[in-house]
Motif scaffolding. Structure first.
Motif, PDB file in Angstrom:
ATOM      1  N   PRO A 113       0.810  -1.229   0.000  1.00 51.79           N
ATOM      2  CA  PRO A 113       0.000   0.000   0.000  1.00 51.79           C
ATOM      3  C   PRO A 113       0.838   1.272   0.000  1.00 51.79           C
ATOM      4  O   PRO A 113       0.521   2.233  -0.717  1.00 51.79           O
ATOM      5  CB  PRO A 113      -0.828  -0.126   1.283  1.00 51.79           C
ATOM      6  CG  PRO A 113      -0.949  -1.600   1.501  1.00 51.79           C
ATOM      7  CD  PRO A 113       0.383  -2.150   1.081  1.00 51.79           C
ATOM      8  N   ARG A 114       1.907   1.307   0.765  1.00 45.37           N
ATOM      9  CA  ARG A 114       2.753   2.513   0.827  1.00 45.37           C
ATOM     10  C   ARG A 114       3.461   2.751  -0.507  1.00 45.37           C
ATOM     11  O   ARG A 114       3.546   3.890  -0.981  1.00 45.37           O
ATOM     12  CB  ARG A 114       3.782   2.382   1.941  1.00 45.37           C
ATOM     13  CG  ARG A 114       4.721   3.576   2.039  1.00 45.37           C
ATOM     14  CD  ARG A 114       5.569   3.521   3.298  1.00 45.37           C
ATOM     15  NE  ARG A 114       6.575   4.587   3.298  1.00 45.37           N
ATOM     16  CZ  ARG A 114       7.825   4.445   2.873  1.00 45.37           C
ATOM     17  NH1 ARG A 114       8.231   3.264   2.413  1.00 45.37           N
ATOM     18  NH2 ARG A 114       8.680   5.454   2.896  1.00 45.37           N
ATOM     19  N   VAL A 151      -2.865   0.239  -7.811  1.00 46.17           N
ATOM     20  CA  VAL A 151      -3.372  -0.212  -6.516  1.00 46.17           C
ATOM     21  C   VAL A 151      -2.547  -1.381  -5.997  1.00 46.17           C
ATOM     22  O   VAL A 151      -1.971  -2.137  -6.778  1.00 46.17           O
ATOM     23  CB  VAL A 151      -4.862  -0.626  -6.600  1.00 46.17           C
ATOM     24  CG1 VAL A 151      -5.737   0.571  -6.903  1.00 46.17           C
ATOM     25  CG2 VAL A 151      -5.078  -1.727  -7.629  1.00 46.17           C
ATOM     26  N   PRO A 152      -2.494  -1.552  -4.665  1.00 45.67           N
ATOM     27  CA  PRO A 152      -1.840  -2.717  -4.077  1.00 45.67           C
ATOM     28  C   PRO A 152      -2.818  -3.897  -4.067  1.00 45.67           C
ATOM     29  O   PRO A 152      -3.465  -4.191  -3.066  1.00 45.67           O
ATOM     30  CB  PRO A 152      -1.517  -2.244  -2.654  1.00 45.67           C
ATOM     31  CG  PRO A 152      -2.616  -1.263  -2.338  1.00 45.67           C
ATOM     32  CD  PRO A 152      -2.975  -0.594  -3.639  1.00 45.67           C
ATOM     33  N   ASN A 203      -3.791  -6.377  -1.323  1.00 45.60           N
ATOM     34  CA  ASN A 203      -4.418  -5.885  -0.097  1.00 45.60           C
ATOM     35  C   ASN A 203      -5.707  -5.183  -0.517  1.00 45.60           C
ATOM     36  O   ASN A 203      -5.689  -4.024  -0.912  1.00 45.60           O
ATOM     37  CB  ASN A 203      -3.469  -4.929   0.637  1.00 45.60           C
ATOM     38  CG  ASN A 203      -3.989  -4.525   2.002  1.00 45.60           C
ATOM     39  OD1 ASN A 203      -5.186  -4.315   2.186  1.00 45.60           O
ATOM     40  ND2 ASN A 203      -3.085  -4.387   2.964  1.00 45.60           N
ATOM     41  N   ALA A 235      -6.849  -1.944   1.399  1.00 47.48           N
ATOM     42  CA  ALA A 235      -5.949  -0.841   1.080  1.00 47.48           C
ATOM     43  C   ALA A 235      -6.164  -0.364  -0.350  1.00 47.48           C
ATOM     44  O   ALA A 235      -6.052   0.832  -0.632  1.00 47.48           O
ATOM     45  CB  ALA A 235      -4.493  -1.272   1.280  1.00 47.48           C
ATOM     46  N   SER A 236      -6.481  -1.279  -1.257  1.00 48.78           N
ATOM     47  CA  SER A 236      -6.767  -0.895  -2.633  1.00 48.78           C
ATOM     48  C   SER A 236      -8.004  -0.013  -2.708  1.00 48.78           C
ATOM     49  O   SER A 236      -8.021   1.002  -3.417  1.00 48.78           O
ATOM     50  CB  SER A 236      -6.965  -2.138  -3.503  1.00 48.78           C
ATOM     51  OG  SER A 236      -5.760  -2.847  -3.666  1.00 48.78           O
ATOM     52  N   GLU A 250      -7.100   3.351  -1.409  1.00 45.65           N
ATOM     53  CA  GLU A 250      -6.241   4.080  -2.346  1.00 45.65           C
ATOM     54  C   GLU A 250      -7.040   4.579  -3.555  1.00 45.65           C
ATOM     55  O   GLU A 250      -6.781   5.675  -4.070  1.00 45.65           O
ATOM     56  CB  GLU A 250      -5.082   3.199  -2.795  1.00 45.65           C
ATOM     57  CG  GLU A 250      -4.060   3.886  -3.684  1.00 45.65           C
ATOM     58  CD  GLU A 250      -3.311   5.028  -3.019  1.00 45.65           C
ATOM     59  OE1 GLU A 250      -2.568   5.733  -3.736  1.00 45.65           O
ATOM     60  OE2 GLU A 250      -3.450   5.222  -1.785  1.00 45.65           O
TER      61      GLU A 250
END
Length: 335
Positions: A76-77, A104-105, A108, A111-112, A115
């Motif tokens: 995510p980072r 996007v991650p 995850n 987290a996506s 984001e």
């Protein structure tokens, strides 16, 4: 006539350096990208783009996807930094860009989703994902929240193939030969991803979702007869005891109609026949202009020039041509 390139690539240096530090064993992929001037030198890229009057881009960050180099705790980072960097680039050169495509991650999901929301607020025009998630199908319902938020926020999803020489053509081999993973494997991957999403019911559950597939819709235009007529006997080729497991689907109506709900781009490396086939299958309202810049042998201008030339060679009606070059992009990317 103006044009908007919706599937082209760049590599922010800060993002590349961060990923190489995280995954040094995969740094060759990023070094290749950084060695293409139009990929990482944004002033050079600007000069290339300005050679083409009325041409603009909505760029994304070049593969490999972040989930191949970082686990769900770190991806995510890294994805967020990539999006921050590409946003800075498009804001620095507003006369050649119409926003950006977010990464996007994908490993995850929550987290996506977060984001995607953040990037929408930052001005993202769409979201790029890949044809599989580290070997896992993107049609699994655990990934449904990504499609749900993209539909809710009116962000098209762009699907790019992924993978390299470690994906062999035959089960008994451990490497792909003759770079077939690229010339044949990538279109095959895209075709499979489209098919799996269609049968999983992505358009039944998210009827307003826009999905853009790379490389003229991959193999789908060539498979029209097999999809339309061959699938009228759907399920008849599967053993009765496996039917529920292997053929149960949410898809409603004729499969051919569902496949035409995808949007295809013109990134054919300059092939008029490929663009013509895609146009014949998906229709003028579901074609968008893209070049795959800057992976051409000239490292920047080649695919732009050849794709524009290929479209010109088709002698299309101005209404159809304008839809492909920019009107459809303006509509689905909310420009």
């Amino acid at each position: 006539m103006k044009s908007i390139d919706v599937f082209c690539h760049l590599m922010p240096r800060k993002y590349a350096e961060m990923v190489m530090e995280e995954a040094p064993d995969k740094s060759h992929m990023f070094m290749r990208a950084l060695n293409i001037p139009s990929m990482s030198d944004m002033d050079y890229r600007y000069d290339v783009i300005k050679r083409f009057p009325e041409y603009k881009q909505i760029p994304n960050i070049v593969s490999p996807p972040v989930e191949t180099v970082a686990g769900p705790d770190k991806s995510p980072r890294i994805a967020a930094i990539g999006n921050d960097e590409i946003k800075k680039i498009v804001e620095t050169y507003p006369d050649i860009y119409e926003g950006f495509i977010a990464g996007v991650p994908f490993n995850n999901v929550q987290a996506s989703v977060d984001e995607i929301k953040r990037c929408k607020d930052m001005g993202a025009k769409g979201v790029q994902i890949y044809a599989h998630m580290n070997g896992e199908g993107i049609d699994l319902e655990k990934y449904w929240p990504l499609y749900e938020i993209c539909e809710k926020l009116s962000l098209p999803v762009l699907i790019h193939p992924v993978g390299g020489q470690m994906v062999p053509e035959f089960p008994k081999e451990n490497r792909s030969k003759y770079e077939l993973w690229f010339t044949i494997g990538w279109p095959y991957q895209t075709t499979v991803a489209m098919s799996r999403l269609a049968f999983a019911g992505v358009f039944e559950d998210f009827p307003n979702l826009k999905i853009v597939v790379h490389h003229c819709g991959a193999m789908i235009p060539m498979l029209e007869g097999r999809i339309e007529n061959g699938l009228k006997m759907y399920g008849g080729r599967t053993a009765p005891e496996l039917k529920k497991e292997l053929t149960e689907t949410k898809l409603k109506g004729a499969p051919i109609d569902t496949f035409r709900k995808f949007y295809a781009d013109t990134a054919s490396f300059g092939s008029p026949l490929a663009i013509q086939a895609a146009l014949g299958f998906f229709g003028a309202d579901h074609m968008v202009f893209a070049t795959d810049m800057p992976f051409d042998p000239e490292k920047g201008p080649g695919y732009i020039q050849r794709t524009l030339g290929a479209i010109d060679s088709l002698k299309l009606d101005d209404n159809i041509k304008s839809k492909i070059l920019y009107k459809n992009a303006e509509r689905i990317f909310n420009i």
